[in-house]
Design a protein around this motif. Structure first.
Motif, PDB file in Angstrom:
ATOM      1  N   ASP B 164       0.825  -1.217   0.000  1.00  0.00           N
ATOM      2  CA  ASP B 164       0.000   0.000   0.000  1.00  0.00           C
ATOM      3  C   ASP B 164       0.854   1.260   0.000  1.00  0.00           C
ATOM      4  O   ASP B 164       0.517   2.252  -0.625  1.00  0.00           O
ATOM      5  N   TYR B 165       1.935   1.211   0.757  1.00  0.00           N
ATOM      6  CA  TYR B 165       2.776   2.402   0.922  1.00  0.00           C
ATOM      7  C   TYR B 165       4.244   2.058   0.686  1.00  0.00           C
ATOM      8  O   TYR B 165       4.666   0.925   0.941  1.00  0.00           O
ATOM      9  N   GLU B 177       8.829   8.983  11.123  1.00  0.00           N
ATOM     10  CA  GLU B 177       7.778  10.001  11.024  1.00  0.00           C
ATOM     11  C   GLU B 177       6.764   9.635   9.942  1.00  0.00           C
ATOM     12  O   GLU B 177       5.564   9.819  10.109  1.00  0.00           O
ATOM     13  N   ARG B 178       7.278   9.135   8.816  1.00  0.00           N
ATOM     14  CA  ARG B 178       6.367   8.752   7.712  1.00  0.00           C
ATOM     15  C   ARG B 178       5.461   7.606   8.147  1.00  0.00           C
ATOM     16  O   ARG B 178       4.259   7.619   7.868  1.00  0.00           O
ATOM     17  N   SER B 181       2.795   8.907  10.363  1.00  0.00           N
ATOM     18  CA  SER B 181       1.780   9.628   9.575  1.00  0.00           C
ATOM     19  C   SER B 181       0.836   8.655   8.887  1.00  0.00           C
ATOM     20  O   SER B 181      -0.374   8.888   8.814  1.00  0.00           O
ATOM     21  N   ILE B 182       1.393   7.549   8.385  1.00  0.00           N
ATOM     22  CA  ILE B 182       0.552   6.540   7.721  1.00  0.00           C
ATOM     23  C   ILE B 182      -0.460   5.976   8.718  1.00  0.00           C
ATOM     24  O   ILE B 182      -1.639   5.810   8.399  1.00  0.00           O
ATOM     25  N   THR B 184      -1.685   7.454  11.433  1.00  0.00           N
ATOM     26  CA  THR B 184      -2.696   8.498  11.688  1.00  0.00           C
ATOM     27  C   THR B 184      -3.672   8.599  10.521  1.00  0.00           C
ATOM     28  O   THR B 184      -4.894   8.623  10.709  1.00  0.00           O
ATOM     29  N   ALA B 185      -3.141   8.644   9.292  1.00  0.00           N
ATOM     30  CA  ALA B 185      -3.994   8.793   8.111  1.00  0.00           C
ATOM     31  C   ALA B 185      -4.918   7.591   7.948  1.00  0.00           C
ATOM     32  O   ALA B 185      -6.104   7.742   7.652  1.00  0.00           O
ATOM     33  N   CYS B 188      -7.926   7.812   9.817  1.00  0.00           N
ATOM     34  CA  CYS B 188      -8.870   8.825   9.293  1.00  0.00           C
ATOM     35  C   CYS B 188      -9.566   8.348   8.034  1.00  0.00           C
ATOM     36  O   CYS B 188     -10.385   9.070   7.476  1.00  0.00           O
ATOM     37  N   LYS B 189      -9.262   7.148   7.547  1.00  0.00           N
ATOM     38  CA  LYS B 189      -9.891   6.693   6.301  1.00  0.00           C
ATOM     39  C   LYS B 189     -11.385   6.542   6.493  1.00  0.00           C
ATOM     40  O   LYS B 189     -11.845   5.939   7.447  1.00  0.00           O
ATOM     41  N   ARG B 190     -12.112   7.080   5.531  1.00  0.00           N
ATOM     42  CA  ARG B 190     -13.569   7.092   5.624  1.00  0.00           C
ATOM     43  C   ARG B 190     -14.125   5.693   5.815  1.00  0.00           C
ATOM     44  O   ARG B 190     -15.004   5.477   6.651  1.00  0.00           O
ATOM     45  N   LEU B 193     -14.276   4.594   9.287  1.00  0.00           N
ATOM     46  CA  LEU B 193     -15.012   5.433  10.240  1.00  0.00           C
ATOM     47  C   LEU B 193     -16.503   5.494   9.974  1.00  0.00           C
ATOM     48  O   LEU B 193     -17.265   5.953  10.812  1.00  0.00           O
TER      49      LEU B 193
END
Lengths: 204, 204
Positions: B164-165, B177-178, B181-182, B184-185, B188-190, B193
């Motif tokens: 994926d990344y 850090e990256r 961030s992944i 956290t993001a 937040c994926k719709r 949620l």
């Protein structure tokens, strides 16, 4: 290595959720994200510069832009047009820079039609009660108007399903951190990077 | 509101890219990410605790786990089995906690078959020259062995398309850090949620 394209980020959400505040706080941060400049037919205010605050247009010019499909989205508020020029967005991302639009829900869905590869972020109130507080706190609206706004807000929240990410705006700083993380993560997405690395494997 | 499930994160990449170093640095950070505990048939070393460092198993027990499909992936190194017990991973994410596996490329692809909803992160060397430096720097391998490793590395980099990344390990702190961030993001994926917020719209 091949230069990676920038991201088109679209920040949206129901009226009253705090889009402007979050976008303003993001601007204060050290990021490379640029802000979209809108076109408008309203007159420049003191201190506003064409091409910086807005692209100032006559009604005739603006309507020609609509006709020639030069706007990602547009709307009319209180007798003036506002819209997002597609060229400015395209130039920015083709230069490899990220750009963010702060926009209401209907406009965001229009942008999605033209730019499905954009990153669509829905800003969410922590609860409907809290959204109501924020709407009430704005001024002296009657109970009836507040209820109508809440009905609209509920419909807008239902639009969340058309977005990629949902960011809760419980605290502005936390919301900004989440958006920054989304930007970093999106730049790490394999499908955005595969061309860049293909060269690495093939050339060496 | 409905409790959100945790994430299964899989960190992988070619041998020599620095998976262990990055994962170790991530452990030092204040995150809520938990680390998977592997099962192994090798004997415990001084100070190692069962269920903390490893789940220590006899060969018979381990082979029974393989038979009964209780491992997300497994491999044999130098006469000992190593594997990831699926129950431990499932329990962790069902409790709403994130868990990370650090694993070689072939193992990661096996995990993907069983757990397609996992978040697969490919750690990437800044260049093949730099990967060669790191492999050479490890010890006293002959030119021939180094070349063989580089061929394998190139094949492994080609596996990137199944992830994926892609996170570049140019500097350990930046890579960490990256990854943060992944995480956290992804939260937040719709699609992760939507159930949580459906209640918000319907109940209120």
């Amino acid at each position: 290595m091949k230069k990676e394209k920038g991201l088109l980020l679209v920040l949206s959400g129901p009226a009253g959720v705090g889009k402007g505040t979050v976008c303003g706080a993001l601007r204060q941060e050290e990021t490379s994200v640029q802000y979209s400049v809108s076109a408008t037919t309203r007159a420049p205010r003191a201190g506003e510069t064409d091409g910086v605050n807005y692209f100032f247009k006559t009604r005739e010019q603006f309507e020609k832009m609509i006709e020639q499909n030069e706007l990602l989205e547009w709307a009319e508020y209180v007798g003036n047009y506002y819209g997002t020029p597609i060229d400015y967005v395209k130039e920015t991302i083709n230069q490899g820079n990220d750009i963010i639009l702060e926009i209401e829900v209907q406009g965001a869905l229009k942008v999605r039609e033209r730019f499905p590869e954009g990153v669509f972020i829905f800003l969410m109130p922590p609860s409907l009660a809290e959204l109501r507080n924020r709407i009430v706190g704005r001024g002296t609206e009657t109970e009836d108007i507040i209820n109508k706004r809440m009905t609209v807000a509920r419909e807008e929240i239902d639009m969340m399903k058309k977005y990629d990410y949902v960011v809760e705006n419980d605290q502005v700083e936390l919301a900004v951190e989440r958006i920054k993380s989304i930007v970093t993560a999106e730049h790490c997405k394999r499908e955005r990077l595969i061309d860049k690395y293909k060269e690495l494997v093939e050339v060496n």
